[in-house]
Design a protein around this motif. Structure first.
Motif, PDB file in Angstrom:
ATOM      1  N   ALA A 162      32.410  65.506  46.045  1.00  0.00           N
ATOM      2  CA  ALA A 162      32.873  66.892  46.127  1.00  0.00           C
ATOM      3  C   ALA A 162      31.838  67.747  46.850  1.00  0.00           C
ATOM      4  O   ALA A 162      30.668  67.355  46.970  1.00  0.00           O
ATOM      5  CB  ALA A 162      33.111  67.439  44.721  1.00  0.00           C
ATOM      6  N   LEU A 208      31.738  64.591  52.203  1.00  0.00           N
ATOM      7  CA  LEU A 208      32.205  65.356  51.059  1.00  0.00           C
ATOM      8  C   LEU A 208      33.510  66.070  51.407  1.00  0.00           C
ATOM      9  O   LEU A 208      33.719  66.479  52.549  1.00  0.00           O
ATOM     10  CB  LEU A 208      31.155  66.386  50.644  1.00  0.00           C
ATOM     11  CG  LEU A 208      29.737  65.837  50.427  1.00  0.00           C
ATOM     12  CD1 LEU A 208      28.777  66.974  50.121  1.00  0.00           C
ATOM     13  CD2 LEU A 208      29.721  64.803  49.311  1.00  0.00           C
ATOM     14  N   SER A 209      34.373  66.246  50.409  1.00  0.00           N
ATOM     15  CA  SER A 209      35.671  66.875  50.687  1.00  0.00           C
ATOM     16  C   SER A 209      36.188  67.634  49.474  1.00  0.00           C
ATOM     17  O   SER A 209      35.802  67.360  48.331  1.00  0.00           O
ATOM     18  CB  SER A 209      36.701  65.816  51.100  1.00  0.00           C
ATOM     19  OG  SER A 209      36.991  64.953  50.004  1.00  0.00           O
ATOM     20  N   LYS A 210      37.061  68.594  49.742  1.00  0.00           N
ATOM     21  CA  LYS A 210      37.816  69.273  48.702  1.00  0.00           C
ATOM     22  C   LYS A 210      39.149  68.547  48.554  1.00  0.00           C
ATOM     23  O   LYS A 210      39.844  68.319  49.537  1.00  0.00           O
ATOM     24  CB  LYS A 210      38.087  70.731  49.087  1.00  0.00           C
ATOM     25  CG  LYS A 210      36.867  71.618  49.162  1.00  0.00           C
ATOM     26  CD  LYS A 210      37.294  73.035  49.530  1.00  0.00           C
ATOM     27  CE  LYS A 210      36.125  73.983  49.573  1.00  0.00           C
ATOM     28  NZ  LYS A 210      36.553  75.364  49.930  1.00  0.00           N
ATOM     29  N   ARG A 211      39.488  68.223  47.329  1.00  0.00           N
ATOM     30  CA  ARG A 211      40.770  67.582  47.075  1.00  0.00           C
ATOM     31  C   ARG A 211      41.788  68.666  46.781  1.00  0.00           C
ATOM     32  O   ARG A 211      41.573  69.529  45.924  1.00  0.00           O
ATOM     33  CB  ARG A 211      40.646  66.596  45.917  1.00  0.00           C
ATOM     34  CG  ARG A 211      39.602  65.528  46.192  1.00  0.00           C
ATOM     35  CD  ARG A 211      39.372  64.608  45.021  1.00  0.00           C
ATOM     36  NE  ARG A 211      40.489  63.699  44.817  1.00  0.00           N
ATOM     37  CZ  ARG A 211      40.424  62.643  43.994  1.00  0.00           C
ATOM     38  NH1 ARG A 211      39.321  62.389  43.323  1.00  0.00           N
ATOM     39  NH2 ARG A 211      41.467  61.855  43.858  1.00  0.00           N
ATOM     40  N   PHE A 224      42.908  66.032  51.540  1.00  0.00           N
ATOM     41  CA  PHE A 224      41.455  66.150  51.479  1.00  0.00           C
ATOM     42  C   PHE A 224      40.975  67.026  52.631  1.00  0.00           C
ATOM     43  O   PHE A 224      41.300  66.767  53.789  1.00  0.00           O
ATOM     44  CB  PHE A 224      40.791  64.773  51.568  1.00  0.00           C
ATOM     45  CG  PHE A 224      41.189  63.833  50.471  1.00  0.00           C
ATOM     46  CD1 PHE A 224      40.420  63.719  49.327  1.00  0.00           C
ATOM     47  CD2 PHE A 224      42.353  63.077  50.562  1.00  0.00           C
ATOM     48  CE1 PHE A 224      40.793  62.856  48.298  1.00  0.00           C
ATOM     49  CE2 PHE A 224      42.733  62.216  49.553  1.00  0.00           C
ATOM     50  CZ  PHE A 224      41.949  62.102  48.412  1.00  0.00           C
TER      51      PHE A 224
END
Length: 378
Positions: A162, A208-211, A224
């Motif tokens: 995240a 890193l990613s936002k779901r 993502f």
């Protein structure tokens, strides 16, 4: 490691040679007090037997970012007096002193990384600064095992983790927190063993990613939003499908996450500054109409991966790294990228390949006036 302190000034008081084999990450993790830090690329040059000179690349950007990462008390205290240029002078002095103190110990000319951390929990008249110098290996020769050449590894990114809680602060607390993701990445590498020391691919960065929930026809599907790497900023080059059919523009989009969600990297800034506009997709700019590659400060979306033609990460020390592919650790899906062209110019020795050629061609054939930072793509 150097310990530096002074009353309202920065002065070198010690410089040991015990840490030559320490990796920058291990060096930063073992600093117990909170530290704002940066890693600068430097070049040590030997001038005909005289004392060598040190060139520090993009030091102004480094100073501004370190200054912004310090606590408010430190920024407004008498040591820096709310003035990032004083932070710049401190970084320069620390780096040059480190080179000069070690010059007689056999330092060779070439490129180095200077990792510098400034403690953030002292009063405004006293400060400790830690520094580590690491030689940079700029080229990798193919190894040979007997008569058999070892195949170069395919470089992959792993979509895992995240976003950071404090993306704008480059602080040693993140170096310690990211260790778990580095361990997971190494575990993925262990799965890729083929036989003995050979691998089909190697994962060199976690992205890193936002779901989030998808939109449109994919409303119920998880998506993502790509943010950044553990030590890098992430760029995706994709087809401009929205303007390719009947629109006024075609070409490509260079996409990277907006400023609010990522570390404002020094190399990222150099790339962004080369474009005539840093506006998002909803805003038009007259200077961008003829651009072969236009910039979009929006999150690359996993759901749009079919339009991706390249992914690369960038930081100021190692420059740009182009990836053969990326694997989504949550879904198991994989995206592979075709190789970019390798061009040999007539009458010119050597070859220009990949991103360097692509960007040089796009910028030279467009009306853009800025010079692209090609040194990042060497």
């Amino acid at each position: 490691m150097m310990m530096i302190c002074g009353g309202g000034d920065i002065a070198v008081v010690d410089c040991d040679d015990d840490d030559d084999e320490t990796t920058p990450a291990a060096f930063l993790r073992r600093i117990e007090t909170p530290c704002a830090y940066t890693a600068m690329r430097c070049e040590f040059m030997n001038n005909n037997g005289e004392k060598g000179t040190v060139a520090i690349e993009r030091i102004d950007f480094h100073a501004k970012r370190v200054f912004a990462s310090l606590s408010e008390e430190k920024r407004t205290g008498c040591l820096f007096e709310n003035h990032w240029q004083k932070c710049r002078d401190a970084l320069e002095k620390v780096t040059r002193t480190a080179f000069l103190k070690r010059q007689n110990a056999g330092f060779k000319k070439g490129r180095y990384m200077a990792t510098i951390a400034i403690e953030d929990d002292r009063d405004e008249k006293k400060m400790n600064v830690h520094a580590l110098l690491t030689p940079l290996i700029t080229t990798r020769k193919d190894e040979k095992k007997g008569d058999e050449e070892v195949t170069a590894l395919d470089r992959y990114a792993l979509l895992r983790g995240a976003p950071r809680e404090r993306p704008h602060a480059k602080h040693t607390e993140w170096v310690k927190k990211r260790e778990g993701l580095e361990i997971e990445r190494n575990e993925w590498n262990a799965r890729e063993d083929v036989k003995e020391t050979r691998r089909k691919r190697t994962f060199v960065e976690c992205v890193l990613s936002k779901r989030t929930t998808g939109s449109g026809s994919a409303l119920q599907e998880e998506d993502f939003q790509i943010c950044e790497g553990l030590t890098t900023n992430v760029f995706v080059l994709k087809r401009d499908d929205a303007h390719s059919n009947g629109g006024s523009r075609g070409g490509l989009i260079l996409q990277t996450a907006p400023d609010a969600d990522v570390l404002l990297g020094v190399a990222r800034r150099a790339i962004l500054d080369a474009f005539p506009s840093s506006k998002n997709d909803s805003e038009e700019d007259e200077n961008c109409k003829d651009a072969k590659i236009r910039l979009s400060l929006t999150h690359p979306l996993w759901s749009e991966r079919e339009t991706w033609i390249a992914l690369f990460t960038v930081n100021c020390v190692v420059g740009a790294k182009l990836y053969h592919g990326i694997v989504n650790s949550y879904t198991g899906e994989e995206v592979n990228f075709p190789p970019l062209p390798i061009i040999k110019e007539s009458g010119v020795e050597g070859r220009e390949k990949g991103l360097s050629f692509l960007f040089r061609t796009a910028f030279s054939s467009s009306s853009q006036k800025s010079s692209f930072p090609f040194d990042l793509f060497e």
